[in-house]
Design an enzyme around this catalytic site. Structure first.
Site, mmCIF file in Angstrom:
data_model
loop_
_atom_site.group_PDB
_atom_site.id
_atom_site.type_symbol
_atom_site.label_atom_id
_atom_site.label_comp_id
_atom_site.label_asym_id
_atom_site.label_seq_id
_atom_site.Cartn_x
_atom_site.Cartn_y
_atom_site.Cartn_z
ATOM 1 N N HIS A 134 0.837 -1.206 0.000
ATOM 2 C CA HIS A 134 0.000 0.000 0.000
ATOM 3 C C HIS A 134 0.868 1.251 0.000
ATOM 4 C CE1 HIS A 134 -3.369 -2.640 1.127
ATOM 5 N NE2 HIS A 134 -4.135 -1.674 0.660
ATOM 6 N N LYS A 149 -0.526 4.855 4.619
ATOM 7 C CA LYS A 149 -1.451 3.933 5.303
ATOM 8 C C LYS A 149 -1.038 3.777 6.762
ATOM 9 C CE LYS A 149 -3.851 -0.470 4.856
ATOM 10 N NZ LYS A 149 -5.117 0.147 5.272
HETATM 11 P P1 NAD Z 1 -7.664 9.614 4.861
HETATM 12 O O1 NAD Z 1 -6.720 9.913 5.989
HETATM 13 O O2 NAD Z 1 -7.410 10.194 3.525
HETATM 14 O O3 NAD Z 1 -9.150 10.035 5.294
HETATM 15 C C1 NAD Z 1 -9.668 9.849 6.587
HETATM 16 C C2 NAD Z 1 -10.592 11.013 6.881
HETATM 17 O O4 NAD Z 1 -11.212 10.807 8.172
HETATM 18 C C3 NAD Z 1 -9.833 12.361 6.942
HETATM 19 O O5 NAD Z 1 -10.409 13.294 6.066
HETATM 20 C C4 NAD Z 1 -9.999 12.751 8.396
HETATM 21 O O6 NAD Z 1 -9.999 14.143 8.618
HETATM 22 C C5 NAD Z 1 -11.356 12.105 8.717
HETATM 23 N N1 NAD Z 1 -11.668 12.151 10.144
HETATM 24 C C6 NAD Z 1 -10.820 12.032 11.201
HETATM 25 N N2 NAD Z 1 -11.499 12.235 12.358
HETATM 26 C C7 NAD Z 1 -12.792 12.481 12.013
HETATM 27 C C8 NAD Z 1 -13.979 12.787 12.761
HETATM 28 N N3 NAD Z 1 -13.970 12.891 14.113
HETATM 29 N N4 NAD Z 1 -15.139 12.973 12.099
HETATM 30 C C9 NAD Z 1 -15.171 12.899 10.737
HETATM 31 N N5 NAD Z 1 -14.077 12.626 9.975
HETATM 32 C C10 NAD Z 1 -12.909 12.430 10.608
HETATM 33 O O7 NAD Z 1 -7.735 8.018 4.794
HETATM 34 P P2 NAD Z 1 -8.305 7.117 3.615
HETATM 35 O O8 NAD Z 1 -7.177 6.649 2.752
HETATM 36 O O9 NAD Z 1 -9.486 7.767 2.981
HETATM 37 O O10 NAD Z 1 -8.777 5.834 4.451
HETATM 38 C C11 NAD Z 1 -9.772 5.950 5.457
HETATM 39 C C12 NAD Z 1 -10.052 4.552 6.026
HETATM 40 O O11 NAD Z 1 -10.623 3.743 5.009
HETATM 41 C C13 NAD Z 1 -8.794 3.817 6.506
HETATM 42 O O12 NAD Z 1 -9.129 3.028 7.619
HETATM 43 C C14 NAD Z 1 -8.451 2.921 5.318
HETATM 44 O O13 NAD Z 1 -7.682 1.788 5.652
HETATM 45 C C15 NAD Z 1 -9.849 2.538 4.888
HETATM 46 N N6 NAD Z 1 -9.983 2.057 3.516
HETATM 47 C C16 NAD Z 1 -10.902 1.081 3.325
HETATM 48 C C17 NAD Z 1 -11.165 0.608 2.066
HETATM 49 C C18 NAD Z 1 -12.263 -0.413 1.891
HETATM 50 O O14 NAD Z 1 -12.559 -0.812 0.753
HETATM 51 N N7 NAD Z 1 -12.894 -0.857 2.987
HETATM 52 C C19 NAD Z 1 -10.457 1.111 0.965
HETATM 53 C C20 NAD Z 1 -9.500 2.108 1.172
HETATM 54 C C21 NAD Z 1 -9.292 2.601 2.462
#
Ligand code: NAD
Length: 268
Positions: free
Chosen positions: A156, A160
């Protein structure tokens, strides 16, 4: 029209989900939530995800918009706001789609109990290809059996936060299920130093972090004289976002309960 609110709206994943929700004719992007103090608060949801303006703005509390929402999508980092969002959506009776990974068993338990009266799709990977892959891995492990060593390798992007990926766990669990093993007992996470020979039962899981890799997973079955490899490469986050859009539609019609992507695809 299904009104959709997204928690973590300024994040990498939610940006793509917001874009596809906005483009879908049967979905309406009406809510976006970020943490209090985020630069995104007050911005137009469409503008934030590179689409046309929606007239709806990012807020710092799901509670203020949940009643005007038909489904809630949550992808946050760190994971704790995901539990809070599940409590709010569960109490309001709204379907929930959760993609956050790296949650502790306690956080998963808290989320599960918060959503027991609503449909909730919770998946470490919303890609349709990866969901099919977990089924293939379980079948391959069952057929190949104990003569083949199982190793899972994932790669990744450098940002991450958790390792190994939730998908790597899911693939290792699928192999363990096929082999009737308990991953808690046989999972080996990375190797270093004087490890000795590999045991027959162990399932190795290894995490690479580099550049902007969206997500790559390979499951290797190593036998005598041959190696079988089954792999998936995500070329863009849209693979996950497409699965989320499909899950929103599916959850809107589902009975209360915890579901995964296999349920959404009808291959559970
Ligand atoms: P990212 O850091 O780009 O986004 C996370 C967001 O959460 C940020 O904008 C952050 O400000 C926000 N956040 C933090 N605290 C918050 C709160 N109290 N209220 C609202 N929002 C808040 O991360 P990302 O790459 O978008 O990944 C996010 C999650 O999704 C991770 O756990 C990642 O592993 C997971 N993910 C899952 C899949 C899937 O298919 N299930 C795919 C990709 C990523």
């Amino acid at each position: 029209m299904t009104r959709v609110a997204i928690v973590g709206i300024a994040g990498r994943m939610c940006g793509r989900i917001a874009h596809l929700v906005h483009e879908a004719e049967d979905l309406d992007l009406t809510g976006g939530v970020e943490f209090p103090g985020s630069d995104a608060i007050g911005k137009d949801l469409g503008e934030l995800s590179g689409s046309e303006r929606t007239g709806h703005h990012v807020v710092d509390n799901l509670e203020t918009i949940v009643s005007a929402t038909d489904a809630v999508v949550v992808f946050t980092a760190p994971p704790d706001p995901t539990v809070t969002a599940a409590e709010i959506a569960g109490a309001a009776g709204k379907p929930l789609i959760v993609g956050t990974t790296g949650m502790s068993p306690e956080q998963i338990e808290a989320m599960t109990s918060a959503v027991k009266n609503v449909p909730c799709v919770f998946a470490p990977n919303f890609s349709i290809g990866v969901t099919v892959l977990t089924k293939l891995i379980e079948d391959a492990a069952r057929i190949l059996g104990n003569d083949y060593d199982v190793e899972v390798v994932e790669a990744h992007h450098r940002y991450k936060q958790d390792a190994p990926s939730g998908t790597a766990y899911a693939l290792a669990e699928a192999a363990a299920r096929g082999l009737e093993r308990d991953l808690n007992a046989v999972g080996v996470y990375g190797r270093h130093g004087d490890t000795g020979a590999r045991s027959q039962a162990e399932i190795g899981v290894h995490a690479l972090r580099a550049g902007d890799i969206v997500g790559e997973h390979t499951v290797m079955f190593g036998g005598i004289g041959e190696t079988v490899q089954i792999a998936h490469r995500a070329q863009s986050r849209d693979t996950f976002a497409v699965g989320v859009v499909r899950s929103i539609r599916w959850a809107s019609e589902a009975d209360a309960g915890m579901y995964n992507m296999r349920d959404v695809l009808g291959i559970s």
